[in-house]
Each structure stands twice: as C-alpha cells, then as structure tokens.
Scaffold this motif. Structure first.
Motif, PDB file in Angstrom:
ATOM      1  N   LEU A   1       0.830  -1.199   0.000  1.00 44.70           N
ATOM      2  CA  LEU A   1       0.000   0.000   0.000  1.00 44.70           C
ATOM      3  C   LEU A   1       0.873   1.260   0.000  1.00 44.70           C
ATOM      4  O   LEU A   1       0.697   2.181  -0.804  1.00 44.70           O
ATOM      5  CB  LEU A   1      -0.894  -0.034   1.244  1.00 44.70           C
ATOM      6  CG  LEU A   1      -1.928   1.064   1.365  1.00 44.70           C
ATOM      7  CD1 LEU A   1      -3.005   0.887   0.313  1.00 44.70           C
ATOM      8  CD2 LEU A   1      -2.548   1.067   2.756  1.00 44.70           C
ATOM      9  N   VAL A   2       1.829   1.269   0.919  1.00 42.87           N
ATOM     10  CA  VAL A   2       2.700   2.424   1.084  1.00 42.87           C
ATOM     11  C   VAL A   2       3.539   2.651  -0.172  1.00 42.87           C
ATOM     12  O   VAL A   2       3.707   3.777  -0.634  1.00 42.87           O
ATOM     13  CB  VAL A   2       3.580   2.206   2.335  1.00 42.87           C
ATOM     14  CG1 VAL A   2       4.828   3.026   2.284  1.00 42.87           C
ATOM     15  CG2 VAL A   2       2.785   2.500   3.594  1.00 42.87           C
ATOM     16  N   LEU A   3       4.033   1.542  -0.755  1.00 40.77           N
ATOM     17  CA  LEU A   3       4.819   1.672  -1.988  1.00 40.77           C
ATOM     18  C   LEU A   3       3.957   2.231  -3.118  1.00 40.77           C
ATOM     19  O   LEU A   3       4.411   3.090  -3.876  1.00 40.77           O
ATOM     20  CB  LEU A   3       5.412   0.319  -2.400  1.00 40.77           C
ATOM     21  CG  LEU A   3       6.641  -0.132  -1.608  1.00 40.77           C
ATOM     22  CD1 LEU A   3       7.105  -1.504  -2.079  1.00 40.77           C
ATOM     23  CD2 LEU A   3       7.775   0.882  -1.738  1.00 40.77           C
ATOM     24  N   SER A   4       2.711   1.755  -3.207  1.00 39.29           N
ATOM     25  CA  SER A   4       1.824   2.273  -4.249  1.00 39.29           C
ATOM     26  C   SER A   4       1.623   3.771  -4.056  1.00 39.29           C
ATOM     27  O   SER A   4       1.722   4.549  -5.002  1.00 39.29           O
ATOM     28  CB  SER A   4       0.458   1.586  -4.205  1.00 39.29           C
ATOM     29  OG  SER A   4       0.606   0.197  -4.179  1.00 39.29           O
ATOM     30  N   LEU A   5       1.340   4.153  -2.832  1.00 43.39           N
ATOM     31  CA  LEU A   5       1.064   5.570  -2.558  1.00 43.39           C
ATOM     32  C   LEU A   5       2.272   6.441  -2.889  1.00 43.39           C
ATOM     33  O   LEU A   5       2.148   7.442  -3.587  1.00 43.39           O
ATOM     34  CB  LEU A   5       0.687   5.765  -1.082  1.00 43.39           C
ATOM     35  CG  LEU A   5      -0.715   5.304  -0.677  1.00 43.39           C
ATOM     36  CD1 LEU A   5      -0.862   5.355   0.833  1.00 43.39           C
ATOM     37  CD2 LEU A   5      -1.767   6.183  -1.342  1.00 43.39           C
TER      38      LEU A   5
ATOM     39  N   ILE B   1       1.809   4.885   8.693  1.00 46.05           N
ATOM     40  CA  ILE B   1       1.052   3.650   8.411  1.00 46.05           C
ATOM     41  C   ILE B   1       1.911   2.429   8.770  1.00 46.05           C
ATOM     42  O   ILE B   1       1.456   1.504   9.432  1.00 46.05           O
ATOM     43  CB  ILE B   1       0.633   3.579   6.916  1.00 46.05           C
ATOM     44  CG1 ILE B   1      -0.427   4.646   6.630  1.00 46.05           C
ATOM     45  CG2 ILE B   1       0.100   2.191   6.569  1.00 46.05           C
ATOM     46  CD1 ILE B   1      -0.875   4.701   5.188  1.00 46.05           C
ATOM     47  N   MET B   2       3.192   2.437   8.380  1.00 47.52           N
ATOM     48  CA  MET B   2       4.064   1.309   8.683  1.00 47.52           C
ATOM     49  C   MET B   2       4.254   1.136  10.187  1.00 47.52           C
ATOM     50  O   MET B   2       4.379   0.020  10.682  1.00 47.52           O
ATOM     51  CB  MET B   2       5.439   1.480   8.024  1.00 47.52           C
ATOM     52  CG  MET B   2       5.477   1.172   6.544  1.00 47.52           C
ATOM     53  SD  MET B   2       4.531  -0.270   6.042  1.00 47.52           S
ATOM     54  CE  MET B   2       5.368  -1.571   6.920  1.00 47.52           C
ATOM     55  N   SER B   3       4.282   2.249  10.917  1.00 48.44           N
ATOM     56  CA  SER B   3       4.540   2.137  12.362  1.00 48.44           C
ATOM     57  C   SER B   3       3.352   1.541  13.114  1.00 48.44           C
ATOM     58  O   SER B   3       3.445   1.269  14.308  1.00 48.44           O
ATOM     59  CB  SER B   3       4.927   3.497  12.947  1.00 48.44           C
ATOM     60  OG  SER B   3       3.804   4.333  12.950  1.00 48.44           O
ATOM     61  N   THR B   4       2.203   1.288  12.413  1.00 51.60           N
ATOM     62  CA  THR B   4       1.097   0.620  13.097  1.00 51.60           C
ATOM     63  C   THR B   4       1.360  -0.886  13.212  1.00 51.60           C
ATOM     64  O   THR B   4       0.643  -1.580  13.889  1.00 51.60           O
ATOM     65  CB  THR B   4      -0.257   0.853  12.376  1.00 51.60           C
ATOM     66  OG1 THR B   4      -0.116   0.465  11.007  1.00 51.60           O
ATOM     67  CG2 THR B   4      -0.674   2.307  12.440  1.00 51.60           C
TER      68      THR B   4
END
Ligand code: ATP
Ligand code: MG
Lengths: 221, 245
Positions: free
Chosen positions: B14-18, B113-116
């Motif tokens: 998700l993060v990479l897409s964003l 987001i990753m830190s969740t």
C-alpha cells in the motif's frame, strides 16, 4: 541578595512515566558554583530542563533574573541561562567551528566583524582556534564540549547549567574545566554543575544539592 | 479496528503504491488526490489523525514553510502577486509549492502507516517473501526510526531557540540557512545509526546461518490479497488517468 534563579514548589511528571520531580524549592545565585548530584535517573537532567524552560512544570513557579519564567520565551531564556546538554551532538549545527559561534549572533542582528571578534576571543579561550575550519560534528567529544561551552558563552548568559560536563574528559581537561568554572564564577557568572560523580562535585563546588527519586534530599556545603 | 490484523506486507504494498504514485504523477489535482487518499488509508489503518497532527505539528509547519519558500522563489509567466513590479508568487510557483508539500506529507503518512505494525512482524513478513534477512531488518528498522527522527528534530528546535533564535523573527535571507541547520543533524545521525547497525549486525554474525528458526509465521488472508491487488491496480489506473488529462 536577590537570587538569579528561584524555584518555588516545582513539580513535574513525564507523561506515561512514574518518575516525577516533587516540590522543588531552590535559589541559585550569580558567582556561585553549585553541584547537582544524584544517581542515574534521580532527575538531574529533568531539573535542568525545567529551569531552562524546555519542560514546563505542572505546578510551582520559576523566577529568572526578576522575570516570571512564564513570560520568558525559550529564545529569551537562552540569553539569560546557558545550557550545555548532556549530549553535545544535540547542540551543534553549523558547517564549521567558527560559524557555530557566529551564526546565532548574526541572526540576532550583530554585524559580522563584531561577531568574528567575539568568536576569535572565545575560540582562543577554549583552545579551539586551530580547529575553526573543521566540521563540529566530526570533533572529538571533549572538543565538542568545549565548542558548546564557547557557543553558549557567546550569548553572554548570567548563569550556566552544565549537564555532566566531566564525562569524556581526560585528567588535564577536567582540570582545565575546573579552572574555567572558577574563572567564570569570579566574573560573576553562576554555575550549576550536574553530575552523578559525587567526588567531582565535592572537589569542585561550594554547595551541593542532592537529588533522590525526584526530591531534593540535601542542600548544603 | 482491523488495523492490527492487516499483514505488514499488505501495508508495504500500500505504502509503496502511494509513494510511487505521488512521485510519478505531475498533475496538481491528482497529486492532491493522492494526499487525500493516503490520509484516508491512514485513518482506515486505525491511525488517530488528531493525535498525529499534534505530534507532528512542528514538522508540518516546517514542510509548509519550505513549500512556501519554494513557491516564492520559482519564476513563471503568470504572476499572481507582485510587489513594486517584482513578481513574488507565480502560478507555477504556487503549484510547485503545493506539490512539494503533498509529496512530503504522503511520505510522512507512509511512515506512520508502517509504524502501526510491530517491526518484528514487518521483518518476518519480508523474510517470508524471500527478502534477505539483512535487508528486511534494515528496512523495518529504518521505519522504526521515524519517531526517533521526530524527537531529534524537536531537540534541534529547542537547541536553536536556546541559542537565542526566535523562529518568528529570522531575517528573510537567513531562513533557508536555519532549515539546513535543522535538517543536517538528523541526516548525520541517521547515517551514523545505519553505520552502527551494520557493524553490530556483522559482529553478531547475521547471515552466518542459512536457515533461521522462525518463531512467528505470518499468513496472508483473503482481505490482504484484496487490499494489495486493489492498491496496485488502482494506482496503475490512477497514474494512467493522470497522464491522460
Ligand atoms: N522523555 C521522557 N519520558 C518519560 N520518562 C522520562 C523521560 N526522560 C526521562 N525520563 C525518566 O525520568 C527519570 C529521570 O531522568 P533524568 O534524565 O532526569 O535523570 P538523571 O538524573 O539526569 O540521570 P543520568 O544520571 O542517567 O543522566 C528517569 O527514570 C527517566 O527514565
Ligand atoms: Mg542526566
């Protein structure tokens, strides 16, 4: 005599931590060398940060040089009290040693020539002149500490708080530090030296404030 | 809510897409759109927006100021605002400023987001995808450093103020210099961190054994695949549409 820094009934607790400073009452004067001693975690650094206004007390009040601490912005406190962090890396920014001293002066409107003259005198005093082109972050720990002191004194504060200044210094440097402390005190600057090394404090200060679990357990000679 | 159950790998996709979307797309409206999407994603992952804004207030202000400085210095043909005939703000400058701000915001949000996810889980997830342990470890660790960076950044702010610098009264010509001073210690200390970690890993003989014993095994669920596939296809679609208009 009116004391330079006066703390009354100061309490402070970190969010999400059981540690707290409790009901601290202290007077600190110009021209005096005070030792703040206590074991690791007893609250020495926290107390220093409260005095500097980096942390805001939960209750109690602080008066600095006759002004209520609540009315002093951080940038104004910095020119009344100098503070050398426990970790000197946190206080070094500039691209070279000389610039570390002159950039805040220039930003505050001092002209470059005056700033350079002041810097030269301080670099000389702290035996840093030969390093003035070097990158501050790459200096040795002892050199960094001296640079932080020089940069702090450039603001001409009335009081200095040194957090663990003897850490990482060899014997000769410790001696030089001690001589400097005495010199500054003679010039009328007050000093608070924070250290867990009770011997260093006993040998080199006139008054010892001992902290234990966030409380002052002893304030005397 | 479901945040805790989502596989860290899904979050990585998700993060990479964003982030790749926001860096590839040039159209202003679409860049802003990605900004909004990433905030919505963060909310869906259970991030508390208000607490976040409060925590990153200083950084947000810095990002905003940086973007403003950038927009002021960009020359362009359509002048929006001028003083004594000197163009101060051009349409192109404003557009660039907004884009810079949104791009940095998306990167910050990605870190959040990753830190969740717990970082051990993140490492485990990457290993199960046959990413070498060392790289997985480094990636997860650098994500974990984001909160530390913000702390260091705040320390720098304090230290500069104690040098007598009033952030509201910095002469115009010195503003960029101050930003450089704020950012330099963070970059230097992150380089130092990375170096120290690399040395520590060598000395603990990471990689000396081919097969590590795994305590924790992650399994991708149906909705993980759904989120990942949707993220990838939607972002390809989004970029495609943005290129067309
Ligand atoms: N930001 C923080 N959040 C929560 N707790 C903290 C924070 N900073 C310090 N503490 C806690 O407060 C207590 C006092 O810390 P402080 O740094 O004032 O001790 P110290 O006397 O300076 O110790 P040292 O000799 O190790 O420097 C410690 O228990 C520490 O864990
Ligand atoms: Mg301490």
């Amino acid at each position: 005599m009116e004391s330079y820094i006066k703390l009354t009934g100061i309490s402070y607790g970190y969010p999400r931590s059981r540690f707290a400073l409790r009901d601290i009452n202290l007077s600190l004067n110009r021209g005096e060398i005070v030792g703040i001693a206590g074991e690791n975690g007893s609250g020495k650094t926290t107390l220093g940060k409260i005095i500097m206004g980096i942390l805001m007390p939960d209750s109690g009040n602080i008066v600095i040089d006759g002004v209520d601490g609540k009315n002093l912005k951080l940038c104004e406190r910095g020119s009344k009290i100098g503070y050398a962090f426990q970790n000197p890396d946190r206080q070094l920014f500039a691209a070279n040693v000389q610039d570390e001293i002159i950039f805040p002066l220039e930003i505050k409107g001092m002209d470059k020539t005056t700033a350079l003259v002041r810097a030269a005198a301080l670099l000389e005093r702290f035996e840093l002149s030969h390093l003035k082109e070097r990158v501050p972050m790459r200096l040795s720990r002892g050199e960094k500490q001296r640079l932080v002191l020089a940069a702090t004194l450039a603001q001409e504060p009335g009081f200095l708080i040194l957090d663990e200044p003897a850490t990482g210094l060899d014997r000769d440097r410790k001696k030089a530090l001690y001589q400097l402390m005495e010199e500054l005190a003679r010039e009328g600057i007050g000093l608070a030296v924070i250290s867990h090394d009770l011997q260093f404090i006993k040998d080199h200060t006139n008054r010892i404030i001992r902290l234990k679990d966030g409380k002052v357990v002893d304030d005397g000679c | 809510m479901m945040a805790a159950k989502i596989d860290p790998r899904t979050k990585i996709v998700l993060v990479l897409s964003l982030t790749s979307m926001v860096l590839v797309v040039e159209n202003l409206a679409f860049v802003v759109g990605i900004g909004i999407i990433s905030i919505v994603c963060a909310l869906l992952m259970g991030v508390e927006l208000l607490a976040l804004v409060r925590r990153y207030r200083r950084i947000l202000i810095l990002l905003l100021t940086l973007s403003i400085v950038q927009s002021v210095f960009t020359p362009g043909t359509k002048v929006l605002f001028e003083v004594f005939g000197i163009p101060l703000l051009t349409e192109k400058g404003l557009e660039m400023g907004i884009k810079t701000f949104v791009r940095m915001l998306v990167i910050l949000t990605s870190g959040v987001i990753m830190s969740t996810s717990n970082y051990r889980e993140t490492i485990q997830g990457l290993i199960q995808w046959k990413v070498p342990y060392k790289i997985a470890f480094m990636t997860a660790l650098s994500l974990r450093f984001i909160p530390i960076f913000t702390e260091e950044f705040q320390d720098s702010m304090v230290a500069l103020q104690l040098k007598g610098i009033d952030f509201r009264k910095i002469p115009f010509g010195k503003k960029t210099q101050i930003y450089v001073y704020l950012i330099t210690p963070i970059i230097l200390s992150s380089l130092k961190h990375a170096e120290e970690i690399a040395i520590t890993m060598e000395s603990r003989a990471f990689g000396a054994y081919q097969n590590r014993v795994e305590y924790l095994v992650l399994r991708l669920k149906g909705y993980d695949y759904a989120v990942m596939i949707t993220a990838v296809f939607l972002s390809i679609g989004y970029v495609w549409v943005a290129m067309m208009v």
